[in-house]
Design an enzyme around this catalytic site. Structure first.
Site, mmCIF file in Angstrom:
data_model
loop_
_atom_site.group_PDB
_atom_site.id
_atom_site.type_symbol
_atom_site.label_atom_id
_atom_site.label_comp_id
_atom_site.label_asym_id
_atom_site.label_seq_id
_atom_site.Cartn_x
_atom_site.Cartn_y
_atom_site.Cartn_z
ATOM 1 N N GLU A 180 0.696 -1.383 0.047
ATOM 2 C CA GLU A 180 0.019 0.040 -0.002
ATOM 3 C C GLU A 180 0.841 1.367 0.099
ATOM 4 O OE1 GLU A 180 -3.253 -0.574 2.868
ATOM 5 O OE2 GLU A 180 -3.583 -2.382 2.017
ATOM 6 N N HIS A 419 -17.470 -10.556 6.511
ATOM 7 C CA HIS A 419 -16.127 -9.953 6.842
ATOM 8 C C HIS A 419 -15.153 -10.706 7.820
ATOM 9 C CE1 HIS A 419 -13.332 -6.508 8.232
ATOM 10 N NE2 HIS A 419 -12.781 -6.810 7.033
ATOM 11 N N GLU A 421 -11.685 -9.896 9.625
ATOM 12 C CA GLU A 421 -10.483 -9.348 9.977
ATOM 13 C C GLU A 421 -9.886 -10.253 10.616
ATOM 14 O OE1 GLU A 421 -8.884 -6.361 8.907
ATOM 15 O OE2 GLU A 421 -7.454 -7.645 9.994
ATOM 16 N N HIS A 489 -7.828 -8.594 1.724
ATOM 17 C CA HIS A 489 -7.005 -7.287 1.771
ATOM 18 C C HIS A 489 -6.015 -7.510 2.640
ATOM 19 C CE1 HIS A 489 -10.132 -3.974 0.688
ATOM 20 N NE2 HIS A 489 -10.658 -5.199 0.075
ATOM 21 N N GLU A 490 -4.919 -6.697 2.257
ATOM 22 C CA GLU A 490 -3.748 -6.847 2.830
ATOM 23 C C GLU A 490 -3.141 -8.326 2.570
ATOM 24 O OE1 GLU A 490 -5.772 -3.860 4.661
ATOM 25 O OE2 GLU A 490 -5.759 -5.996 5.624
ATOM 26 N N GLU A 508 -7.212 -6.525 -2.516
ATOM 27 C CA GLU A 508 -6.557 -5.243 -2.268
ATOM 28 C C GLU A 508 -5.329 -5.381 -2.885
ATOM 29 O OE1 GLU A 508 -6.896 -1.715 1.273
ATOM 30 O OE2 GLU A 508 -5.799 -3.726 1.602
ATOM 31 N N GLU A 514 -9.462 4.046 0.979
ATOM 32 C CA GLU A 514 -9.557 4.201 2.244
ATOM 33 C C GLU A 514 -8.372 5.214 2.614
ATOM 34 O OE1 GLU A 514 -8.894 0.257 3.436
ATOM 35 O OE2 GLU A 514 -6.813 0.411 3.772
#
Ligand code: NOJ
Ligand code: CA
Length: 710
Positions: A180, A419, A421, A489-490, A508, A514
């Site tokens: 990122e 989701h 995380e 993501h990540e 991502e 974001e």
């Protein structure tokens, strides 16, 4: 160029039929691409070290570059080889994407396979395989089963990319923990990755040396375009490229681990990932290339029609803006995860709020709603060392009724996107996957967004090392058993594995939207996506989460903003490819802007055909995509901080049809900073052969829905 092709075949025949004499004579072998324009030359030099060279349109684009390995416990594999055997074969097939940028993909290449053996006593063997396409090459090392070599503890792979020009290079630093970063544009000889170390907006970052991550894209003085990446990254470490600024070359540096002195451990036999070089005469061809997916194995999952490409909304942007939170606010009672009455009242994932998103989505032809912050554990997320055992992926907060939400969604024809995380606590996640995916199956949820914020647990591992590559890949395989598709993501970089495991829907792996909400460095600049389209997007689908209408969001954050116009945000639905495409803004912002919302409502997400009509890396790009089933076309066009006008020819339309078109373009006073929401919407009719000049303002864009009438 057919010259090379024929010499290559001739040499191959010679070698194939006269192995013995061969070792002392010619030690170089050519293979050319099907159209003859691209040639790879393999060579054993004076020390019998293997090297390769790439010639495109008669020019050397990769000069002699060495190949080899060093190991922890054994001598390096780098020289004193002989060629035992070599063969050239051709391959041509068409395969179908279950979802994608296009329906049919042509996979046409010539392959050179070399079986090498060390002349020394050890006599280890290693194969090199080159696949030469018209649009680039892929090569990999193969370690066949053999007596003297059972296990490889690789301390480094030494694959060189010896370039012949000081290219204009679009790069991000070779971070072992995250992709990122903003793209930099410098000469190859001026790459300085270490200036990006310790970025304040990243929860994990580690840049050990002056290396870049891939895809890295380069543009030459005479219009040559190159992009280096890798394909089929399986049970191996991600490859970064160390920069040799003086010699204008890259050399592979694998991502390591603090827990082992080697970087990759494999039992033989095994193959490395493909090292890839896309080569073209213009920027659009890079995007149209299918090299990365072609180098992956065919679909191993069979029918995955349980996953349908979709647009989605979600309880997401509001947390990034600070309007609501992921956590419920049980800060007094971390150990019990019980509702202690300490709710702070700002929790986003409530039954009522999610229903609002469901209603809005159902009304606007959006089939998914993502819910983040629904499960317990968010009170001990970022910034905590001890994160194992915190998230559990099945227990909702007290104000979220999963049963009710799911059945309400179903009654409206909408599905909930799960989701997870993980907070990078990989052991907890691995242990809970069966339970978590079974819960999803029970509720008929077929897609999950996973997240890996923070430093990896177990300590000492990095996001892009072999341990995590295996974690990400095993997660995809396990999810498939429960008919679950993954949007990570990540993540680890995309390497085309979506062909083999088509439940790998998106990821991502770049600076997403974001960052505009909170990053300390002013967010993503206007040029961001016109670099991303020619770099990160060559690797595969991107969950960028476009569609922010309230560009300045001053009600929440005065210091942050999106750095594009509203028309540019619309164009991203076509420019950035993903089979799950978010309408990321708050419901109230969409409801206040019903006219531009019509584009999001109409735009497709699954394509039969993609055409890149124009583009220059870092400046602008125009992409047109034809929707599967309907035959409607959608067009997106974005520019960087410079205004420009672009002539578009509508040659791609069906000659038999006429189309009713809505154009969403920057108003004449639009500007990404001064007037980002100035947008004009025009209706027109178009047929094949029509042309139009689109005027894009600074940081602007244009979007078109081109609806087939007959
Ligand atoms: C980072 C992800 O990129 C973002 O989309 C998500 O909302 C947060 N992590 C929380 O998981
Ligand atoms: Ca992220």
């Amino acid at each position: 160029m057919h010259y090379f092709k024929h010499i290559g075949i001739l040499l191959a025949l010679l070698i194939a039929f006269s192995c013995e004499e061969r070792t002392d004579q010619s030690k170089s072998i050519f293979v050319s691409s099907p159209n003859g324009n691209l040639t790879v030359l393999f060579e054993l030099d004076e020390t019998d070290s293997p090297s390769y060279k790439v010639i495109f349109g008669g020019n050397t684009v990769i000069d002699n570059s060495s190949l080899g390995f060093s190991f922890e416990d054994k001598e390096a594999l780098k020289d004193e080889f002989k060629i035992l055997n070599s063969s050239i074969t051709s391959f041509n097939e068409n395969w179908e994407m279950p979802w994608g940028e296009q329906l049919i993909v042509e996979n046409n290449y010539n392959q050179l396979k070399l079986e090498l053996q060390e002349k020394s006593e050890l006599g280890r063997s290693m194969n090199l395989v080159f696949k030469v396409y018209d649009d680039g090459i892929g090569f990999r090392y193969e370690f066949p089963e053999q007596d003297n070599f059972n296990e490889a503890l690789i301390t480094e792979e030494h694959t060189q990319f010896n370039l012949t020009e000081d290219y204009k290079t679009f790069w991000i630093p070779g971070d072992w923990d995250i992709y990122e970063h903003l793209y930099s544009t410098t000469k190859l000889s001026e790459i300085d990755a270490l200036t990006y170390a310790n970025h304040p907006s990243l929860a994990q970052t580690y840049i050990p040396e002056n290396a870049v991550n891939t895809p890295v894209t380069m543009v030459g003085k005479d219009g040559l375009h190159l992009s280096i990446h890798e394909a089929a990254l399986v049970d191996y470490s991600g490859m970064t490229l160390k920069v040799d600024r003086r010699n204008l070359s890259f050399e592979s540096v694998l991502v390591g681990s603090e827990n082992t002195t080697y970087k990759v451990k494999r039992s033989l036999p095994f193959n490395t990932p493909w090292r890839t070089i896309q080569i073209a005469n213009d920027a659009p061809s890079l995007i149209e290339s299918n090299l990365i997916v072609n180098l992956n194995e065919p679909n191993k999952l069979g029918d995955i029609s349980w996953f349908e490409p979709m647009k989605y909304t979600g309880v997401w942007w509001e947390m990034h803006l600070g309007k609501s939170t992921w956590d419920y606010g049980m800060t007094q009672s971390m150990d019990t995860w019980k509702d202690t009455g300490n709710a702070h009242g700002k929790h986003g994932a409530t039954t009522a709020n999610v229903k609002r998103f469901i209603d809005f989505s159902a009304k606007n032809n959006i089939k998914g709603v993502l819910v983040e912050g629904w499960n317990t554990g968010w009170e001990r997320w970022i910034g905590f060392e001890d994160r194992e055992g915190v998230f559990d992926f099945i227990t909702p907060y007290p104000d979220y009724d999963m049963e009710e939400v799911v059945s309400y969604a179903r009654s409206k024809g909408v599905s909930i996107i799960m989701h997870h995380e993980t907070s990078s606590a990989t052991e907890t996640y691995t242990k809970q996957q069966d339970t978590a995916f079974a819960l999803m199956k029970h509720y008929g949820m077929h897609a999950v967004k996973t997240g890996y914020v923070g430093k990896i647990l177990p300590k000492g591992e990095y996001h892009h090392g072999q341990y995590m590559v295996n974690h990400y890949n095993k997660t995809v395989e396990k999810a498939a058993k429960y008919e679950v598709a993954i949007n990570a993501h990540e993540p680890i970089k995309a390497t085309g594995l979506r062909r083999t495991y088509p439940n790998t829907i998106s990821r991502e792996g770049l600076r997403g939207q974001e960052f505009n909400a909170w990053s300390a460095d002013g967010g993503n600049p206007p040029e961001h996506l016109s670099i991303v389209a020619f770099t990160r997007m060559l690797a595969g689908p991107i969950d960028f989460t476009p569609g922010i209408f309230d560009i300045k969001f001053d009600a929440y954050k005065k210091e942050n903003q999106v750095n594009t116009t509203l028309a540019h945000q619309l164009a991203l639905y076509v420019v950035i490819y993903s089979p799950v495409q978010m309408a990321a803004d708050l419901v109230e912002n969409y409801e206040a802007n019903p006219d531009p919302l019509k584009f999001i409502k109409e735009v497709g997400v699954d394509w039969e055909e993609t055409k890149v009509l124009n583009g220059e890396v870092g400046d602008y790009v125009t992409i047109a995509r034809k929707e599967r089933q309907t035959g409607n076309w959608f067009l997106g066009c974005i520019t960087d901080e410079n205004e420009r006008s672009l002539a578009i020819d509508f040659d791609f339309l069906d000659p038999e049809s006429s189309y009713s078109v809505t154009l969403y373009r920057d108003g004449s006073n639009a500007h990404w900073n001064d007037n980002p929401t100035d947008i004009e919407i025009e209706a027109m009719t178009l047929t094949k052969g029509a042309s139009l000049t689109l005027q894009l303002e600074a940081g602007g864009g244009a979007a078109m829905s081109i609806i087939k009438q007959n």
